[in-house]
Scaffold this active site. Structure first.
Site, PDB file in Angstrom:
ATOM      1  N   GLY A  68      30.368  74.023  23.859  1.00 21.11           N
ATOM      2  CA  GLY A  68      30.041  75.430  23.951  1.00 21.11           C
ATOM      3  C   GLY A  68      31.114  76.368  23.407  1.00 21.11           C
ATOM      4  O   GLY A  68      31.944  75.986  22.630  1.00 21.11           O
ATOM      5  N   SER A 123      36.952  77.561  14.416  1.00 26.49           N
ATOM      6  CA  SER A 123      36.029  76.814  13.570  1.00 26.49           C
ATOM      7  C   SER A 123      35.642  77.652  12.358  1.00 26.49           C
ATOM      8  O   SER A 123      35.026  78.707  12.493  1.00 26.49           O
ATOM      9  CB  SER A 123      34.785  76.426  14.372  1.00 26.49           C
ATOM     10  OG  SER A 123      35.120  75.561  15.442  1.00 26.49           O
ATOM     11  N   ASP A 278      34.082  62.662  24.822  1.00 23.40           N
ATOM     12  CA  ASP A 278      33.366  63.843  24.356  1.00 23.40           C
ATOM     13  C   ASP A 278      32.100  63.468  23.580  1.00 23.40           C
ATOM     14  O   ASP A 278      31.113  64.196  23.595  1.00 23.40           O
ATOM     15  CB  ASP A 278      34.306  64.658  23.460  1.00 23.40           C
ATOM     16  CG  ASP A 278      33.730  66.009  23.069  1.00 23.40           C
ATOM     17  OD1 ASP A 278      32.877  66.521  23.824  1.00 23.40           O
ATOM     18  OD2 ASP A 278      34.127  66.548  22.031  1.00 23.40           O
ATOM     19  N   CYS A 328      42.396  52.709   9.987  1.00 21.37           N
ATOM     20  CA  CYS A 328      41.052  53.125  10.390  1.00 21.37           C
ATOM     21  C   CYS A 328      40.661  52.643  11.785  1.00 21.37           C
ATOM     22  O   CYS A 328      40.092  53.386  12.571  1.00 21.37           O
ATOM     23  CB  CYS A 328      40.049  52.595   9.356  1.00 21.37           C
ATOM     24  SG  CYS A 328      38.325  52.851   9.778  1.00 21.37           S
ATOM     25  N   CYS A 332      35.434  55.914  14.995  1.00 24.86           N
ATOM     26  CA  CYS A 332      34.762  56.146  16.284  1.00 24.86           C
ATOM     27  C   CYS A 332      33.582  55.183  16.476  1.00 24.86           C
ATOM     28  O   CYS A 332      32.733  55.054  15.588  1.00 24.86           O
ATOM     29  CB  CYS A 332      34.261  57.582  16.353  1.00 24.86           C
ATOM     30  SG  CYS A 332      33.424  57.978  17.915  1.00 24.86           S
TER      31      CYS A 332
END
Length: 386
Positions: A68, A123, A278, A328, A332
């Site tokens: 948010g 951002s 997250d 690397c 993720c």
């Protein structure tokens, strides 16, 4: 407890005043009741701050406030944050980082951020045509002009700030346009992040339309690297290149996606619920709530330990034999849904791009490592590569 925790705080949950096409967090509204307030109550805030400070073994506790859009909470909420941190800090040094879209920043906000030495991440994807392509408000209006006003106010008040720029499907095709724009606007600290999202959590789901092409992302980083390495080392700090240099120096990258294991970076929602990561705010990855169980205990749950260890344990053989594994680490796990050239599953979606990028920077990174080992500044590389 072997190491400190890193917890991203979402004090307003997924509530935001923008509706960016590629945002993966807006969908989290579905985890909460329809008329949810999306504001961290005082008892949750107090418990989180006390527990988080206590969870740090060293002399510093760094708080990261995201959403948010956290500025929707207003300055008084963060005044309360500062007061609670002073109450519980003991001998710890407190640092605060605030990630914002910049739309609500004004003089009052910037005076507060400067006074309390808050590091602001704003951002900004690039110039107007790039930024507004994906980053619009709920009425479909681009946010660029308002974000730039916020950035100028941060600079006016000398607030420490960096820029988080997303590389999505179309925007990744303009690396130098993005980089030069940020540099020309006085941005010295930049982090580029690839947009990789799927249409659903189904294992066979297609990638969303704004997801960056792997090789385009590799070319994006290469294009910027080639300009940076010739002109800007020591003047512009691109976190992606700093992480790589750490890896080539044998220190490991200081960011979870390139770490050998994960599981020490959790996220706390506005209601006190704590999740594994997250990127894994899903019911099956909920660890508990800080009003019922302490952060340190939640981080040591068998489920969380297994979650962190799985990153390396489930690494495909294709990755284990890669010459750039040290840089690397399979990236993720959420992005490990591609196949290797030999058909094996579990390879990171961005693999082809990373390989292209790492191959391109390999010799230069080796030279930079040698320069630093000789006690010389990394910027000496610019006289070699020109």
């Amino acid at each position: 407890m072997s190491s400190g925790l890193h917890v991203i705080a979402k004090p307003i949950g997924p509530a935001c005043n923008l509706k960016c096409d590629y945002c993966f967090y807006l969908e989290k509204e579905g985890l909460f009741p329809e008329r949810e307030n999306f504001r961290m109550p005082d008892n949750v805030l107090s418990a989180f701050i006390e527990q988080y400070i206590d969870a740090q073994p060293a002399g510093e506790a760094e708080f990261v406030w995201q959403g948010g859009e956290p500025t929707l909470l207003g300055i008084d909420f963060f005044r309360k944050v500062i007061d609670l941190q002073h109450r519980y800090k003991k001998d710890r040094k407190i640092r605060n980082c605030l990630q914002t879209n910049g739309v609500l920043l004004n003089n009052e906000w910037c005076e507060f951020l400067k006074k309390h030495d808050v590091l602001v991440g704003i951002s900004l994807d690039g110039p107007k045509d790039v930024h507004d392509l994906y980053r619009r408000d709920r009425n479909g209006k681009g946010s660029f002009d308002r974000v730039m006003q916020g950035l100028e106010l941060l600079k006016k008040h000398d607030v420490k700030c960096n820029v988080l720029a997303c590389a999505a499907k179309e925007t990744a095709k303009k690396p130098l346009e993005v980089y030069r724009f940020l540099k020309d606007n006085g941005v010295r600290y930049i982090q580029f992040t690839a947009v990789v999202e799927r249409e659903s959590v189904s294992p066979r789901s297609k990638v969303a339309g704004w997801t960056v092409d792997p090789e385009d992302y590799g070319d994006f980083l290469i294009g910027i690297f080639d300009e940076w390495i010739r002109n800007d080392v020591g003047k512009i700090f691109v976190m992606n290149f700093e992480w790589a240099l750490n890896a080539w120096a044998g220190k490991g990258a200081p960011i979870c996606i390139f770490s050998q294991k994960c599981g020490r970076s959790l996220v706390i929602e506005h209601n006190g619920d704590v999740y594994s990561c997250d990127h894994y705010v899903y019911p099956r990855h909920k660890l508990g709530n800080v009003l019922e169980t302490g952060l340190k205990d939640l981080a040591e749950l068998p489920a969380q330990i297994s979650f962190g260890a799985a990153k390396s344990e489930k690494l495909p053989s294709y990755c284990r034999s890669c010459r750039f594994l040290f840089a690397c680490r399979g990236e993720c796990p959420k992005r490990r849904f591609a196949r290797s050239p030999y058909g094996g599953e579990g390879v990171n979606y961005l693999c082809r791009g990373y390989k292209k990028y790492f191959q391109h920077i390999n010799n230069t990174m080796n030279r930079m490592r040698e320069i630093i080992s000789q006690g010389r500044p990394a910027s000496d590389i610019m006289s070699i590569v020109r």
